[in-house]
Design an enzyme around this catalytic site. Structure first.
Site, PDB file in Angstrom:
ATOM      1  N   ASP A 191       0.829  -1.198   0.000  1.00 26.31           N
ATOM      2  CA  ASP A 191       0.000   0.000   0.000  1.00 26.31           C
ATOM      3  C   ASP A 191       0.866   1.252   0.000  1.00 26.31           C
ATOM      4  O   ASP A 191       1.809   1.369   0.789  1.00 26.31           O
ATOM      5  CB  ASP A 191      -0.904   0.004   1.237  1.00 26.31           C
ATOM      6  CG  ASP A 191      -1.715   1.276   1.353  1.00 26.31           C
ATOM      7  OD1 ASP A 191      -2.606   1.486   0.516  1.00 26.31           O
ATOM      8  OD2 ASP A 191      -1.430   2.074   2.275  1.00 26.31           O
ATOM      9  N   GLU A 231       0.823  -1.144  -5.349  1.00 25.60           N
ATOM     10  CA  GLU A 231      -0.289  -0.213  -5.523  1.00 25.60           C
ATOM     11  C   GLU A 231       0.291   1.165  -5.794  1.00 25.60           C
ATOM     12  O   GLU A 231       0.826   1.814  -4.896  1.00 25.60           O
ATOM     13  CB  GLU A 231      -1.167  -0.205  -4.257  1.00 25.60           C
ATOM     14  CG  GLU A 231      -2.412   0.664  -4.385  1.00 25.60           C
ATOM     15  CD  GLU A 231      -2.295   2.004  -3.674  1.00 25.60           C
ATOM     16  OE1 GLU A 231      -3.157   2.869  -3.920  1.00 25.60           O
ATOM     17  OE2 GLU A 231      -1.348   2.184  -2.897  1.00 25.60           O
TER      18      GLU A 231
END
Length: 491
Positions: A191, A231
Site C-alpha cells: 500500500d 499499488e
C-alpha cells in the site's frame, strides 16, 4: 494461481466478521470468486483511515475474528492482505516509545521528519517539488522527548511516515510478512509504496530508490512463498516499467478509460492501452479508493510524456462523472471533502455510469474479458449507489463508496436480476479454461471492441458495441459454434 475473479471487501462492511464472510463466499457467492482481498482487518479497523493506520499490523481486530479465521478463508480461497509500507499509526507502540524517549528509544530514526530528509534545510523549490496526493505540505507538528519535531505525514496527521532504510523499520516490515506467511496469506499488496522513499532534491515519489526498495521487499515475499502486488497511482509508463520487475501490478488506467469509452462511444484510447498494457495485472473498475484520473493523464513532471487521454478529455470525463452521479461525486471530491485524493474522483462506479444497468454490464464485460485477474469491489458487486448519508456523517470523500451493508440489504441486493446476471458472468470467467489461453484484440471501428480468447480447440469471440451497448459473441468448441446476443453463454 489462476486468473479467477477476486472480491475486494472490508470484512465488517459487507459480512460483519471473518466467519460470516467465509460463509458468504461458500454460500450465496459459491463459485463466484477464487480469491478475496481483505482490506485492512488489523487492530483497529476504525482509526483515522479505515484501517490503513493500524496500531498493530500483526493483530486481527478481535471484532472481526482471529488469524485462524483468516486461515480458514485461505484454505478455500486465495487471500490478499495489505502491507502498509509508508507509515505507521501515531498510536503504535514504536512511535509512542520514540515520542516518549527520543534519542534513547531503539526506534529513534525510524520515523521521518523534515530534518531527516532535509538535514541542511529545504528550499521553496524543493518543497513544492515533493509529489503530494493531498493539498498542503506533508508535515505535522509533533514532538519527541518534549522536543518539537516536524513529522513527515504523507496522508493524515495520524499516519507517521517511516524510514524504510532503518533497521527497525525493516524488522517491522519483515515481521509482518512472517505473520502473513504463518496465516496462509497468498498475496501481499504494498500500500502507498510509491511514497515510501524520500530523498532531498527529488519528487519523493517513485524515484530509483523506490524501485530498489520494491525489489528488496519482493525478494522477502518470495522467500515466504507470497506473491507481491504494488499499488501505485501515476503516469501509465510507471505501471509498464514496474510490471517488468514485480509479480503483479494494478491496471489503474482501465477504470477511467472504460468510462470514457462508454460515454463517448469511442474505444480508441482504450484499444491503444490494451495493446501496450502489462498482462501480469489485476484489473479493477472500482476499489476502496476513488476513480483514478492521474493514471490516464500527462506526467506533471515530464512534459514529454503525454497521457492516455489528452487533458481536455480527462477534464470532460471528470465533469461527466459529476453529471451522471447527479452532482454527488462533486460533493465527495477535491476540496469538498476531507481525507481527499487530488487525483481521484470519489463515486461508486455504478453511479458514475448514471446508475444504468446496461452501461454497467458493458463496463464489467470489458473488465472480465481482458487479460489479468479481475477484482470486484464489494459495493460494485452489488451495483451499489453512493452513500450520501455516510459521506454527510463523516465528511470523508471516499466514504461515499464504502457503504455498510446490513444483512437484510445484502440479501436483497443479491436477488436483484442485474446483480445475479453479473455474478453468473464472474462464475463463468473463473471456470472457463479458455482464459488460460491466448488473447487477441481484433480490428474494428472504434465504436466497437472485439476480442478473442483461444485455447486448444476452444475459443470465445466477443464484439462489444459501445454505440448501442449490445453484445454479440460466439463460443466455439471443435466444429461446434454457438452464437449469443446476451450473457446466456455464462449460465
Amino acid at each position: 494461481m489462476r486468473s479467477r475473479p477476486q472480491l475486494i471487501t472490508y470484512v465488517d462492511r459487507l459480512a460483519g466478521d471473518l466467519p460470516s464472510l467465509h460463509g458468504l463466499l461458500t454460500g450465496p457467492l459459491d463459485g463466484v470468486f477464487g480469491g478475496v482481498h481483505l482490506l485492512p482487518f488489523f487492530h483497529p479497523i476504525d482509526g483515522a483511515d479505515a484501517g490503513f493506520d493500524p496500531i498493530d499490523h500483526t493483530r486481527v481486530d478481535p471484532r472481526l475474528g482471529t488469524w485462524d479465521d483468516v486461515g480458514r478463508i485461505g484454505a478455500d480461497f486465495d487471500v490478499m492482505a495489505d502491507l502498509i509500507v509508508n507509515h505507521v499509526s501515531s498510536r503504535s507502540s514504536q512511535f509512542l516509545d520514540w515520542q516518549r524517549r527520543g534519542v534513547d528509544s531503539p526506534y529513534d530514526g525510524m520515523f521521518l521528519t523534515h530534518s531527516s530528509v532535509f538535514p541542511d534545510g529545504a528550499t521553496e523549490d524543493e518543497l513544492v517539488t515533493v509529489y503530494r496526493p493531498r493539498p498542503g505540505l506533508p508535515f505535522t507538528l509533533g514532538s519527541a522527548a518534549e522536543r518539537p519535531r516536524l513529522l513527515w505525514t504523507t496522508f493524515t496527521s495520524e499516519q507517521i511516515d517511516i524510514d524504510v532504510g532503518h533497521r527497525e523499520t525493516w524488522a517491522y516490515l519483515t515481521g509482518i510478512l512472517d505473520t502473513f506467511a504463518g496465516a496462509g496469506i497468498d498475496l501481499v499488496r504494498l500500500d502507498a509504496v510509491g511514497y515510501a522513499v524520500k530523498k532531498a532534491g527529488t519528487t519523493c515519489f517513485m524515484i530509483p530508490e523506490t524501485f530498489d526498495f520494491i525489489d528488496r521487499l519482493e525478494l522477502e515475499c518470495r522467500k515466504r512463498g507470497i506473491t507481491m502486488i504494488v499499488e501505485i497511482h501515476g503516469h501509465y509508463r510507471t505501471q509498464v516499467e514496474i510490471a517488468e520487475r514485480v509479480d503483479l501490478v494494478y491496471d489503474y488506467g482501465l477504470p477511467p478509460l472504460v468510462l470514457d469509452a462508454i460515454f463517448t462511444a469511442d474505444a480508441g484510447p482504450l484499444k491503444d492501452w490494451i495493446r501496450i498494457r502489462p498482462q501480469n495485472c489485476i484489473t479493477v473498475l472500482d476499489t476502496h479508493d476513488g476513480i483514478g484520473v492521474v493514471d490516464v493523464g500527462a506526467d506533471p513532471y515530464r512534459p514529454d510524456r503525454p497521457g492516455l487521454l489528452p487533458d481536455d478529455r480527462v477534464a470532460a470525463l471528470v465533469e461527466r462523472i459529476h453529471t451522471e452521479s447527479g452532482g454527488a461525486s462533486r460533493l465527495a471530491t477535491g476540496a469538498a471533502a476531507s481525507n481527499l485524493d487530488l487525483y481521484q474522483v470519489n463515486c461508486t462506479y455504478f453511479d458514475a455510469l448514471g446508475g444504468d444497468d446496461a452501461r454497467y454490464r458493458m463496463a464489467r464485460l470489458i473488465q472480465v474479458l481482458l487479460p489479468g485477474i479481475p477484482q470486484i469491489y464489494y459495493v460494485g458487486m452489488l451495483n451499489g449507489a453512493n452513500d450520501m448519508k455516510l459521506l454527510e456523517r463523516t465528511g470523508v470523500g471516499r466514504d461515499i463508496n464504502r457503504h455498510r451493508y446490513s444483512a437484510e440489504e445484502l440479501a436483497a441486493a443479491l436477488q436483484r436480476p442485474a446483480v445475479r446476471e453479473l455474478l453468473d458472468l464472474y462464475r463463468w470467467r473463473g471456470a472457463d479454461p479458455v482464459f488460460d489461453g491466448t488473447f487477441t484484440l481484433l480490428d474494428t471501428p472504434n465504436d466497437h471492441l472485439r476480442i478473442r480468447w483461444s485455447a486448444g480447440d476452444r475459443s470465445f469471440e466477443a464484439e462489444l458495441r459501445l454505440d448501442d451497448l449490445t453484445l454479440l459473441c460466439t463460443v466455439t468448441e471443435g466444429d461446434r459454434a454457438q452464437a449469443h446476443r446476451d450473457l446466456g453463454f455464462c449460465r
